[in-house]
Structure formats: structure tokens, C-alpha cells
Design an enzyme around this catalytic site. Structure first.
Site, PDB file in Angstrom:
ATOM      1  N   GLU A  34       4.930   2.755  10.757  1.00 31.17           N
ATOM      2  CA  GLU A  34       4.940   4.196  10.518  1.00 31.17           C
ATOM      3  C   GLU A  34       4.645   5.015  11.779  1.00 31.17           C
ATOM      4  O   GLU A  34       4.299   6.194  11.705  1.00 31.17           O
ATOM      5  CB  GLU A  34       3.956   4.525   9.400  1.00 31.17           C
ATOM      6  CG  GLU A  34       4.481   4.037   8.067  1.00 31.17           C
ATOM      7  CD  GLU A  34       3.420   3.449   7.165  1.00 31.17           C
ATOM      8  OE1 GLU A  34       3.268   3.935   6.051  1.00 31.17           O
ATOM      9  OE2 GLU A  34       2.729   2.501   7.582  1.00 31.17           O
ATOM     10  N   SER A  55       4.825   2.429   3.446  1.00 28.51           N
ATOM     11  CA  SER A  55       6.190   2.917   3.660  1.00 28.51           C
ATOM     12  C   SER A  55       7.248   2.016   3.046  1.00 28.51           C
ATOM     13  O   SER A  55       8.373   1.968   3.523  1.00 28.51           O
ATOM     14  CB  SER A  55       6.487   3.077   5.148  1.00 28.51           C
ATOM     15  OG  SER A  55       5.734   4.126   5.650  1.00 28.51           O
ATOM     16  N   TYR A  95      12.145   7.997   4.880  1.00 24.31           N
ATOM     17  CA  TYR A  95      12.188   8.459   6.270  1.00 24.31           C
ATOM     18  C   TYR A  95      13.568   8.588   6.892  1.00 24.31           C
ATOM     19  O   TYR A  95      13.704   9.164   7.958  1.00 24.31           O
ATOM     20  CB  TYR A  95      11.340   7.539   7.152  1.00 24.31           C
ATOM     21  CG  TYR A  95       9.936   7.437   6.660  1.00 24.31           C
ATOM     22  CD1 TYR A  95       9.146   8.580   6.559  1.00 24.31           C
ATOM     23  CD2 TYR A  95       9.392   6.219   6.268  1.00 24.31           C
ATOM     24  CE1 TYR A  95       7.860   8.501   6.080  1.00 24.31           C
ATOM     25  CE2 TYR A  95       8.104   6.129   5.796  1.00 24.31           C
ATOM     26  CZ  TYR A  95       7.342   7.271   5.707  1.00 24.31           C
ATOM     27  OH  TYR A  95       6.069   7.195   5.233  1.00 24.31           O
ATOM     28  N   ARG A  99      -4.426  10.317  -1.317  1.00 24.68           N
ATOM     29  CA  ARG A  99      -3.380  10.688  -2.275  1.00 24.68           C
ATOM     30  C   ARG A  99      -3.272   9.538  -3.257  1.00 24.68           C
ATOM     31  O   ARG A  99      -3.096   8.386  -2.864  1.00 24.68           O
ATOM     32  CB  ARG A  99      -2.048  10.902  -1.558  1.00 24.68           C
ATOM     33  CG  ARG A  99      -1.023  11.668  -2.419  1.00 24.68           C
ATOM     34  CD  ARG A  99       0.358  11.640  -1.797  1.00 24.68           C
ATOM     35  NE  ARG A  99       0.915  10.314  -1.901  1.00 24.68           N
ATOM     36  CZ  ARG A  99       1.587   9.693  -0.922  1.00 24.68           C
ATOM     37  NH1 ARG A  99       1.789  10.272   0.234  1.00 24.68           N
ATOM     38  NH2 ARG A  99       2.054   8.477  -1.102  1.00 24.68           N
ATOM     39  N   ASP A 143      -1.369   7.750  -6.220  1.00 23.14           N
ATOM     40  CA  ASP A 143       0.001   7.676  -6.746  1.00 23.14           C
ATOM     41  C   ASP A 143       0.024   6.940  -8.089  1.00 23.14           C
ATOM     42  O   ASP A 143      -0.476   5.818  -8.193  1.00 23.14           O
ATOM     43  CB  ASP A 143       0.910   6.925  -5.761  1.00 23.14           C
ATOM     44  CG  ASP A 143       1.037   7.632  -4.411  1.00 23.14           C
ATOM     45  OD1 ASP A 143       0.519   8.758  -4.277  1.00 23.14           O
ATOM     46  OD2 ASP A 143       1.658   7.043  -3.507  1.00 23.14           O
ATOM     47  N   GLU A 190      -0.890   3.201  -6.422  1.00 24.40           N
ATOM     48  CA  GLU A 190      -1.642   2.891  -5.204  1.00 24.40           C
ATOM     49  C   GLU A 190      -2.332   4.135  -4.680  1.00 24.40           C
ATOM     50  O   GLU A 190      -2.039   5.253  -5.100  1.00 24.40           O
ATOM     51  CB  GLU A 190      -0.709   2.322  -4.131  1.00 24.40           C
ATOM     52  CG  GLU A 190       0.392   3.301  -3.743  1.00 24.40           C
ATOM     53  CD  GLU A 190       0.977   3.022  -2.362  1.00 24.40           C
ATOM     54  OE1 GLU A 190       0.400   2.236  -1.609  1.00 24.40           O
ATOM     55  OE2 GLU A 190       2.015   3.639  -2.056  1.00 24.40           O
ATOM     56  N   ASN A 219      -3.288   6.129  -1.083  1.00 22.31           N
ATOM     57  CA  ASN A 219      -3.039   6.250   0.360  1.00 22.31           C
ATOM     58  C   ASN A 219      -4.173   7.044   0.977  1.00 22.31           C
ATOM     59  O   ASN A 219      -4.370   8.208   0.637  1.00 22.31           O
ATOM     60  CB  ASN A 219      -1.713   6.969   0.592  1.00 22.31           C
ATOM     61  CG  ASN A 219      -0.547   6.110   0.160  1.00 22.31           C
ATOM     62  OD1 ASN A 219      -0.124   5.214   0.874  1.00 22.31           O
ATOM     63  ND2 ASN A 219      -0.038   6.351  -1.033  1.00 22.31           N
ATOM     64  N   GLY A 240       0.991  11.064   4.109  1.00 20.54           N
ATOM     65  CA  GLY A 240       1.873  11.871   4.954  1.00 20.54           C
ATOM     66  C   GLY A 240       1.294  13.270   5.056  1.00 20.54           C
ATOM     67  O   GLY A 240       0.793  13.814   4.079  1.00 20.54           O
TER      68      GLY A 240
HETATM   69  N1  ADP Z   1       5.733  -2.002 -10.350  1.00 16.53           N
HETATM   70  C1  ADP Z   1       6.708  -1.157 -10.021  1.00 16.53           C
HETATM   71  N2  ADP Z   1       7.628  -0.746 -10.933  1.00 16.53           N
HETATM   72  C2  ADP Z   1       8.612   0.126 -10.588  1.00 16.53           C
HETATM   73  N3  ADP Z   1       8.785   0.627  -9.345  1.00 16.53           N
HETATM   74  C3  ADP Z   1       7.916   0.254  -8.378  1.00 16.53           C
HETATM   75  C4  ADP Z   1       6.825  -0.652  -8.680  1.00 16.53           C
HETATM   76  N4  ADP Z   1       6.127  -0.823  -7.544  1.00 16.53           N
HETATM   77  C5  ADP Z   1       6.736  -0.096  -6.606  1.00 16.53           C
HETATM   78  N5  ADP Z   1       7.806   0.554  -7.080  1.00 16.53           N
HETATM   79  C6  ADP Z   1       8.722   1.419  -6.308  1.00 16.53           C
HETATM   80  O1  ADP Z   1       8.604   1.080  -4.917  1.00 16.53           O
HETATM   81  C7  ADP Z   1       8.052   2.159  -4.160  1.00 16.53           C
HETATM   82  C8  ADP Z   1       7.132   1.627  -3.064  1.00 16.53           C
HETATM   83  O2  ADP Z   1       6.080   0.864  -3.630  1.00 16.53           O
HETATM   84  P1  ADP Z   1       4.561   1.147  -3.244  1.00 16.53           P
HETATM   85  O3  ADP Z   1       3.729   0.158  -3.971  1.00 16.53           O
HETATM   86  O4  ADP Z   1       4.258   2.575  -3.488  1.00 16.53           O
HETATM   87  O5  ADP Z   1       4.530   0.774  -1.716  1.00 16.53           O
HETATM   88  P2  ADP Z   1       4.182   1.613  -0.392  1.00 16.53           P
HETATM   89  O6  ADP Z   1       2.745   1.386  -0.116  1.00 16.53           O
HETATM   90  O7  ADP Z   1       5.022   0.978   0.642  1.00 16.53           O
HETATM   91  O8  ADP Z   1       4.499   3.053  -0.678  1.00 16.53           O
HETATM   92  C9  ADP Z   1       7.368   3.043  -5.207  1.00 16.53           C
HETATM   93  O9  ADP Z   1       7.274   4.368  -4.775  1.00 16.53           O
HETATM   94  C10 ADP Z   1       8.311   2.880  -6.391  1.00 16.53           C
HETATM   95  O10 ADP Z   1       9.494   3.661  -6.241  1.00 16.53           O
HETATM   96 MG    MG Z   2       3.810   4.185  -2.215  1.00 17.22          MG
END
Ligand code: ADP
Ligand code: MG
Length: 358
Positions: A18, A184, A253, A292, A294, A308, A310, A314
């Protein structure tokens, strides 16, 4: 006589995927920070890990000139300790605007602690906890926070094939596979078959020794900004509508195809629940300053599920976190001031702890 300006060291760049995002964030934070209050010291961390004091940007800022949309990593190489400790007669606060590993994960925070420098955002424990998607889930589960079902597997401990079989057995398909320590969407993939799952695990293991496998949920993606120490304040929720299959790196991005809806269109009761839950998550994961949070929102199912946290979200004016604060009544420059004040509060409190035996 007016009091001396506070020295605000803005760390940007960094060694993670990032890096470029961070350079954009820093340009905006520096441009918005109140020059009547802070002496701004931009410090760029190159991809090789060297630290550069960006005197060009500092001079431009002092002269009131435009510094553009993204800060370069330029200027003299500096000793990290010297630059964070700075002059002894003025207070320094460090604002780490570094995303992902070696920035958001507690390592930089540990260095700042060792040198007794106040810094914005979460401390060592919560930074590393929130960075590790596996550990964050364990702690959140213990605090009763609703989440989707998941399993983890660890290189050197679990056989990847057996881990995949266990995941299919416990979660079914499709699943999402993620390295525990990234951001990311790097290394994140969706697997719909056993073969895809094997490939996804191999891919995730390129980035970390721990892999988290989750049931794929069908849900809206809703985020809440949190600010404070102890019992925090929260923003109105915002929504991400991914431009592709899921909110992947390209979407975040490259194409920027995802739509941000602020505030999210939700019933009042759901908004109240999300804000309440985000505050609980912040406290459970020992966050400080900002985060943040999520969520997935399963409208006709389980409702709110934590995805998760953060700890360095951002932070450009177009990013979710500042925009959600804006929508909640806190403008971007004021948000920066609040974060600096919170950093000083944590620092003063920690400095007051006794280390002697009573
Ligand atoms: N268990 C899940 N079911 C459906 N979509 C998911 C799931 N986990 C992640 N995603 C999709 O993948 C994206 C990135 O996953 P995330 O865990 O938020 O990782 P990062 O820390 O890289 O943002 C999420 O914003 C969502 O769109
Ligand atoms: Mg995420």
C-alpha cells in the site's frame, strides 16, 4: 507570547503493497493540517525501508504552496530515531500514515513506544491484533461479536490439504481465502471448487504463514468510523458497492469502480446497531485513537457480521473514514486535530503509570 508549534511528523510510503496509497494520503493530510498549530515534517519511507525527510514538501507547505496529490519519497536519508525524537524543546507527535505490514501492524508503533514519542492511532497490541485477521476473529468471538464462520491454517503446523478438507467440511463452498496479515485485498481470493481452494491457499501462503478461510457471505458491505480512547464516538455508516466480483485490489486502487454511499441507506434501527457494535469491536480489540470497522450486513439473514478492523484506514478526503466523519459533522482538518489530541491523551496517561512496587 504564543506557544511553540507542535511538531507533527507524518510518516508515509512504507514497505507494504500500500506504499502508493500512503503517498496520496500523506499529501492530503499535510495539505489539510492547520499550519497555525503544527510544524509539518513529512518523512517518506522508501520501499527499501530507508527514511527520507522530505524537506521540499516541508518548505512548500511552509510557503503555502500546493504539494500536489501524491508525495514523492525524496530528501535526505535520515536516522529514524533522530527524526521521531526531534527537538527536545517542542512536543513531537508522529502520525503514521502507513498501511499494512510494517506500519499498521504494531512494528512502527513499538519503535515509537521505545522512544517515548506520542503517536496517532492504535497501540502495539491492537495494531498487530487487528492486522492479523485470525487473531482478531478469536478475540472478537470471545467478546460475543457476530462474525461469519471461519477456519485458519498455519504453515509448518497444519497440512494445507488437510486444512482445505476441513474448510470444505466445516464451511462448504464457496469460501474466501486470505493471508492473515495483509491488506488491500492482496492475496485474497474466492474459491468455488476444491481445486480453486488449493490454489487460493497456495496463493495466500505466499504472503503469510497463517491463512484464514471464511464462508463466502452474500451481504452488503458497510463500514463505520470510530474515534476516541476508551468509549469511542462513531460515524454514520457508509456502504461500499464493489465494482467487480468482490472489493479487490483493482477495484480499490486501479479502476476505482467501487461506489461509496455515505451515509448508507439503512433503517434507523440498523444504523444504531451498527454503530453500537462498531464501538464494542473497538473496545474489544483495545483500539485507541481511530479505526474503521468493516461489516457484512446480511439483510435477510444474520444481520451484522464483523469483517475486519483497519487501524490506519484510507485517509484521503475521498476515503471512507474521513468522508463518514464529514457526514457525521466532523470536517477533515478537525479530524486531524482530534487525532493528535487523542494521541497526546494516551501518551500522558501511559507516562503516568507507576512502574514501582507499592
Ligand atoms: N467472507 C467473505 N464473504 C464475501 N466476501 C468477502 C468475504 N471476505 C472478503 N470478502 C470480499 O473481499 C474483500 C477484501 O477482503 P478483506 O477481508 O476486507 O481484506 P482486506 O484486508 O484486504 O481489505 C471484501 O471487501 C469483500 O468484498
Ligand atoms: Mg477490507
Amino acid at each position: 507570547m504564543s506557544s511553540p508549534l507542535l511538531r507533527l511528523v507524518v510518516l508515509y510510503g512504507g514497505v507494504s503493497a500500500e506504499h502508493d496509497v500512503s503517498r496520496v494520503t500523506a499529501a492530503h493530510v499535510l495539505a489539510a493540517a492547520d499550519r497555525g498549530r503544527y510544524t509539518l515534517v513529512p518523512v517518506g519511507i522508501a520501499k527499501d525501508g530507508s527514511w527520507h525527510r522530505n524537506d521540499f514538501a516541508a518548505a512548500a507547505l511552509a510557503a503555502g504552496d500546493d504539494i500536489g496529490n501524491s508525495l514523492d519519497i525524496e530528501g535526505p536519508v535520515v536516522d529514524p530515531v533522530e527524526v521521531i525524537t526531534g527537538a527536545s524543546d517542542v512536543t513531537t507527535v508522529v502520525f503514521p500514515l502507513l498501511h499494512g505490514p510494517h506500519g499498521e501492524d504494531g512494528t512502527v508503533q513499538g519503535m515509537l513506544e521505545l522512544h517515548k514519542v506520542p503517536y496517532v492511532g492504535c497501540g502495539v497490541l491492537s495494531s498487530s491484533l487487528c492486522m492479523d485477521k485470525g487473531m482478531a476473529k478469536e478475540v472478537a468471538a470471545r467478546a460475543g461479536i457476530p462474525q461469519c464462520r471461519w477456519v485458519t491454517l498455519r504453515h509448518g503446523v497444519d497440512d494445507p490439504r488437510a486444512g482445505a478438507a476441513r474448510a470444505i467440511d466445516e464451511l462448504g463452498l464457496p469460501v474466501f481465502v486470505k493471508p492473515a496479515n495483509m491488506g488491500s485485498s492482496v492475496g485474497v481470493s474466492r474459491a468455488g471448487t476444491a481445486e480453486e481452494l488449493d490454489r487460493a491457499i497456495t496463493e495466500a501462503l505466499r504472503y503469510d504463514d497463517v491463512v484464514v478461510i471464511e464462508e463466502a457471505v452474500t451481504a452488503r458491505e458497510i463500514e463505520v468510523g470510530v474515534l476516541g480512547n476508551g468509549v469511542p464516538e462513531t460515524t454514520l455508516p457508509g456502504e461500499i458497492r464493489p465494482g467487480s466480483d468482490f472489493y479487490d485490489y483493482t477495484d480499490k486502487y486501479v479502476t476505482g469502480a467501487a461506489q461509496l454511499m455515505i451515509p448508507a441507506d439503512l433503517p434507523d434501527a440498523a444504523i444504531a446497531q451498527a454503530r453500537e457494535l462498531a464501538g464494542q469491536v473497538f473496545v474489544a480489540l483495545r483500539c485507541a485513537g481511530m479505526a474503521r470497522v468493516d461489516f457484512f450486513y446480511e439483510e435477510d439473514g444474520r444481520g451484522w457480521l464483523l469483517n475486519e478492523v483497519n487501524t490506519i484506514p484510507g485517509f484521503t478526503p475521498a476515503s471512507m473514514y474521513p468522508k463518514m466523519w464529514e457526514a457525521t459533522g466532523l470536517a477533515y482538518p478537525d479530524l486531524i486535530d482530534r487525532l493528535v489530541a487523542l494521541a497526546l491523551d494516551v501518551y500522558r496517561r501511559r507516562s503516568s503509570f507507576s512502574i514501582e512496587h507499592a
